[in-house]
Design a protein around this motif. Structure first.
Motif, PDB file in Angstrom:
ATOM      1  N   GLY A   8      11.147   8.414 -12.128  1.00  0.00           N
ATOM      2  CA  GLY A   8      10.977   7.240 -12.913  1.00  0.00           C
ATOM      3  C   GLY A   8      10.744   5.973 -12.283  1.00  0.00           C
ATOM      4  N   ILE A   9      10.982   5.358 -11.627  1.00  0.00           N
ATOM      5  CA  ILE A   9      11.832   3.623 -10.830  1.00  0.00           C
ATOM      6  C   ILE A   9      11.335   3.832  -9.685  1.00  0.00           C
ATOM      7  CG2 ILE A   9      13.951   2.266 -10.390  1.00  0.00           C
ATOM      8  CD1 ILE A   9      15.673   3.823 -12.080  1.00  0.00           C
ATOM      9  N   PHE A  10      10.577   2.448  -9.533  1.00  0.00           N
ATOM     10  CA  PHE A  10       9.943   2.254  -8.080  1.00  0.00           C
ATOM     11  C   PHE A  10      11.226   2.124  -6.909  1.00  0.00           C
ATOM     12  CE2 PHE A  10       6.292   1.312 -10.166  1.00  0.00           C
ATOM     13  CZ  PHE A  10       5.429   2.069  -8.963  1.00  0.00           C
ATOM     14  N   LYS A  11      11.137   2.166  -5.647  1.00  0.00           N
ATOM     15  CA  LYS A  11      12.754   1.978  -5.275  1.00  0.00           C
ATOM     16  C   LYS A  11      11.921  -0.031  -4.179  1.00  0.00           C
ATOM     17  CE  LYS A  11      15.526   4.546  -6.675  1.00  0.00           C
ATOM     18  NZ  LYS A  11      16.691   3.742  -7.037  1.00  0.00           N
ATOM     19  N   THR A  12      12.694  -0.063  -3.657  1.00  0.00           N
ATOM     20  CA  THR A  12      12.750  -0.794  -2.513  1.00  0.00           C
ATOM     21  C   THR A  12      12.621  -0.545  -0.838  1.00  0.00           C
ATOM     22  OG1 THR A  12      13.710  -2.989  -3.825  1.00  0.00           O
ATOM     23  CG2 THR A  12      12.578  -2.784  -1.754  1.00  0.00           C
ATOM     24  N   ILE A  13      11.451  -0.579  -0.361  1.00  0.00           N
ATOM     25  CA  ILE A  13      10.856  -0.134   0.561  1.00  0.00           C
ATOM     26  C   ILE A  13      11.152  -1.316   2.184  1.00  0.00           C
ATOM     27  CG2 ILE A  13       9.699   1.146   2.731  1.00  0.00           C
ATOM     28  CD1 ILE A  13       8.133   2.346   0.032  1.00  0.00           C
ATOM     29  N   ASN A  14      12.790  -0.953   2.707  1.00  0.00           N
ATOM     30  CA  ASN A  14      13.683  -1.662   3.703  1.00  0.00           C
ATOM     31  C   ASN A  14      13.179  -1.420   4.592  1.00  0.00           C
ATOM     32  OD1 ASN A  14      14.998  -3.150   1.431  1.00  0.00           O
ATOM     33  ND2 ASN A  14      16.008  -0.880   1.821  1.00  0.00           N
ATOM     34  N   TYR A  15      12.095  -2.678   5.829  1.00  0.00           N
ATOM     35  CA  TYR A  15      11.426  -2.522   7.094  1.00  0.00           C
ATOM     36  C   TYR A  15      12.513  -2.495   7.790  1.00  0.00           C
ATOM     37  CZ  TYR A  15       9.572  -3.389  11.851  1.00  0.00           C
ATOM     38  OH  TYR A  15       8.985  -3.443  13.210  1.00  0.00           O
ATOM     39  N   VAL A  16      12.980  -1.069   9.083  1.00  0.00           N
ATOM     40  CA  VAL A  16      14.099  -1.254  10.125  1.00  0.00           C
ATOM     41  C   VAL A  16      13.548  -1.480  11.518  1.00  0.00           C
ATOM     42  CG1 VAL A  16      15.896   0.274  10.973  1.00  0.00           C
ATOM     43  CG2 VAL A  16      15.532   0.185   8.463  1.00  0.00           C
ATOM     44  N   GLN A  17      13.044  -0.754  12.378  1.00  0.00           N
ATOM     45  CA  GLN A  17      12.357  -1.536  12.800  1.00  0.00           C
ATOM     46  C   GLN A  17      10.859  -0.671  13.757  1.00  0.00           C
ATOM     47  OE1 GLN A  17      15.040   0.274  15.288  1.00  0.00           O
ATOM     48  NE2 GLN A  17      14.705   2.027  16.489  1.00  0.00           N
TER      49      GLN A  17
ATOM     50  N   ASN B 252       0.427  -1.407  -0.188  1.00  0.00           N
ATOM     51  CA  ASN B 252       0.472  -0.003  -0.447  1.00  0.00           C
ATOM     52  C   ASN B 252       1.035   1.042   0.277  1.00  0.00           C
ATOM     53  OD1 ASN B 252      -3.031  -0.830   0.361  1.00  0.00           O
ATOM     54  ND2 ASN B 252      -1.939  -2.192   1.303  1.00  0.00           N
ATOM     55  N   PHE B 253       2.213   1.222   0.594  1.00  0.00           N
ATOM     56  CA  PHE B 253       3.182   2.246   0.198  1.00  0.00           C
ATOM     57  C   PHE B 253       4.442   2.336  -0.472  1.00  0.00           C
ATOM     58  CE2 PHE B 253       6.491   4.730   1.918  1.00  0.00           C
ATOM     59  CZ  PHE B 253       6.051   6.721   1.985  1.00  0.00           C
ATOM     60  N   LYS B 254       4.087   2.636  -1.497  1.00  0.00           N
ATOM     61  CA  LYS B 254       5.122   2.587  -3.717  1.00  0.00           C
ATOM     62  C   LYS B 254       5.649   3.838  -3.369  1.00  0.00           C
ATOM     63  CE  LYS B 254       2.835  -1.384  -4.712  1.00  0.00           C
ATOM     64  NZ  LYS B 254       3.628  -1.942  -4.058  1.00  0.00           N
ATOM     65  N   ILE B 255       7.291   4.118  -3.698  1.00  0.00           N
ATOM     66  CA  ILE B 255       7.371   5.641  -3.858  1.00  0.00           C
ATOM     67  C   ILE B 255       8.921   5.009  -4.889  1.00  0.00           C
ATOM     68  CG2 ILE B 255      10.000   6.303  -2.825  1.00  0.00           C
ATOM     69  CD1 ILE B 255       9.077   6.166  -0.863  1.00  0.00           C
ATOM     70  N   LYS B 256       8.946   5.936  -6.367  1.00  0.00           N
ATOM     71  CA  LYS B 256       9.160   6.174  -7.131  1.00  0.00           C
ATOM     72  C   LYS B 256      10.502   6.787  -7.213  1.00  0.00           C
ATOM     73  CE  LYS B 256       6.584   4.771 -11.231  1.00  0.00           C
ATOM     74  NZ  LYS B 256       5.609   4.661 -12.031  1.00  0.00           N
ATOM     75  N   ILE B 257      11.244   6.883  -7.621  1.00  0.00           N
ATOM     76  CA  ILE B 257      11.981   8.346  -8.098  1.00  0.00           C
ATOM     77  C   ILE B 257      13.112   7.910  -9.184  1.00  0.00           C
ATOM     78  CG2 ILE B 257      14.453   8.904  -7.022  1.00  0.00           C
ATOM     79  CD1 ILE B 257      12.875   8.484  -4.381  1.00  0.00           C
TER      80      ILE B 257
ATOM     81  N   ILE C  99      20.380   6.120  -4.101  1.00  0.00           N
ATOM     82  CA  ILE C  99      19.423   6.979  -4.892  1.00  0.00           C
ATOM     83  C   ILE C  99      20.500   8.209  -4.344  1.00  0.00           C
ATOM     84  CG2 ILE C  99      17.675   8.481  -4.380  1.00  0.00           C
ATOM     85  CD1 ILE C  99      16.381   6.510  -2.755  1.00  0.00           C
ATOM     86  N   SER C 100      21.347   8.575  -5.084  1.00  0.00           N
ATOM     87  CA  SER C 100      22.289   9.277  -5.797  1.00  0.00           C
ATOM     88  C   SER C 100      21.257  10.805  -5.970  1.00  0.00           C
ATOM     89  CB  SER C 100      23.149   8.778  -6.340  1.00  0.00           C
ATOM     90  OG  SER C 100      22.991   8.605  -7.668  1.00  0.00           O
ATOM     91  N   LYS C 101      20.505  10.728  -6.678  1.00  0.00           N
ATOM     92  CA  LYS C 101      19.904  12.032  -6.759  1.00  0.00           C
ATOM     93  C   LYS C 101      18.344  12.194  -7.292  1.00  0.00           C
ATOM     94  CE  LYS C 101      20.650  15.746  -9.830  1.00  0.00           C
ATOM     95  NZ  LYS C 101      21.869  16.533 -10.893  1.00  0.00           N
ATOM     96  N   ILE C 102      17.385  12.918  -6.571  1.00  0.00           N
ATOM     97  CA  ILE C 102      16.336  13.165  -7.070  1.00  0.00           C
ATOM     98  C   ILE C 102      16.095  14.781  -7.584  1.00  0.00           C
ATOM     99  CG2 ILE C 102      14.385  12.796  -6.066  1.00  0.00           C
ATOM    100  CD1 ILE C 102      15.685  12.011  -3.587  1.00  0.00           C
ATOM    101  N   LYS C 103      15.021  14.077  -8.878  1.00  0.00           N
ATOM    102  CA  LYS C 103      14.869  15.244  -9.510  1.00  0.00           C
ATOM    103  C   LYS C 103      13.377  15.032  -9.591  1.00  0.00           C
ATOM    104  CE  LYS C 103      18.636  14.739 -12.939  1.00  0.00           C
ATOM    105  NZ  LYS C 103      19.094  14.820 -13.943  1.00  0.00           N
ATOM    106  N   VAL C 104      12.361  13.364  -9.579  1.00  0.00           N
ATOM    107  CA  VAL C 104      11.156  13.833 -10.088  1.00  0.00           C
ATOM    108  C   VAL C 104      11.045  12.750  -8.758  1.00  0.00           C
ATOM    109  CG1 VAL C 104       9.259  13.740 -10.738  1.00  0.00           C
ATOM    110  CG2 VAL C 104      10.706  14.521 -12.266  1.00  0.00           C
TER     111      VAL C 104
END
Length: 168
Positions: A93-102, A86-91, A119-124
């Motif tokens: 134009g590319i979907f990124k893996t979201i890692n659970y920490v704690q 239910n929670f997705k991030i695209k940087i 993630i080196s640079k964010i434009k969009v």
């Protein structure tokens, strides 16, 4: 007669005000910070514990105890699965893996920590958040983003569950 009017007005005011007191607040907050030195996004979510357990039961038909004494590893796996669905991030134009920490409990809220690496640079920056929408149509998910030293906020609802931020 005068006493009856006063009692009626007092009763009416009580019922009007009690409607505001008993109305539940349906909101979750996601804070997203880009840390360029670490090449990562750090994400913190704040969700009411009862809402999270209720939505997990509704979706998966399993009773969970997130944030309670009898919480177990299966509960945490189910929570992680739900968040990823239910929670997705695209940087850029590319979907990124979201890692659970704690996670930790803060009163009646569960605070979860996640990250997205490499993630080196964010434009969009695009985000989609449908958390808890299948539980309550009045749910609102607030996204606070601090990207490249630019702070922005999105309010996502069941009708508008995606947002895009252009970053300098």
């Amino acid at each position: 007669m005068k006493k009856g009017v006063v009692i009626t007005i007092c009763c009416l005011l009580f019922f009007i005000n009690s409607g505001f007191v008993f109305h539940k607040f349906y909101v979750s907050i996601f804070q997203i910070n880009f840390v360029p030195q670490k090449k990562m996004l750090q994400i913190t979510s704040r969700i009411f514990i009862d809402d999270l357990n209720d939505v997990l039961f509704k979706k998966y038909k399993l009773k969970t105890h997130i944030g309670e004494v009898n919480e177990n590893s299966n509960d945490l796996e189910l929570m992680d699965t739900y968040i990823h669905e239910n929670f997705k991030i695209k940087i850029n134009g590319i979907f990124k893996t979201i890692n659970y920490v704690q996670k930790e409990r803060d009163g009646n809220v569960i605070v979860c920590y996640f990250n997205c690496k490499e993630i080196s640079k964010i434009k969009v920056f695009e985000v989609q958040n449908t958390c808890l929408f299948d539980l309550n149509a009045e749910q609102q998910n607030i996204i606070h983003a601090n990207l490249n030293e630019t702070k922005q906020t999105l309010l996502l609802t069941s009708e508008n569950f995606k947002g895009m931020l252009k970053v300098n």
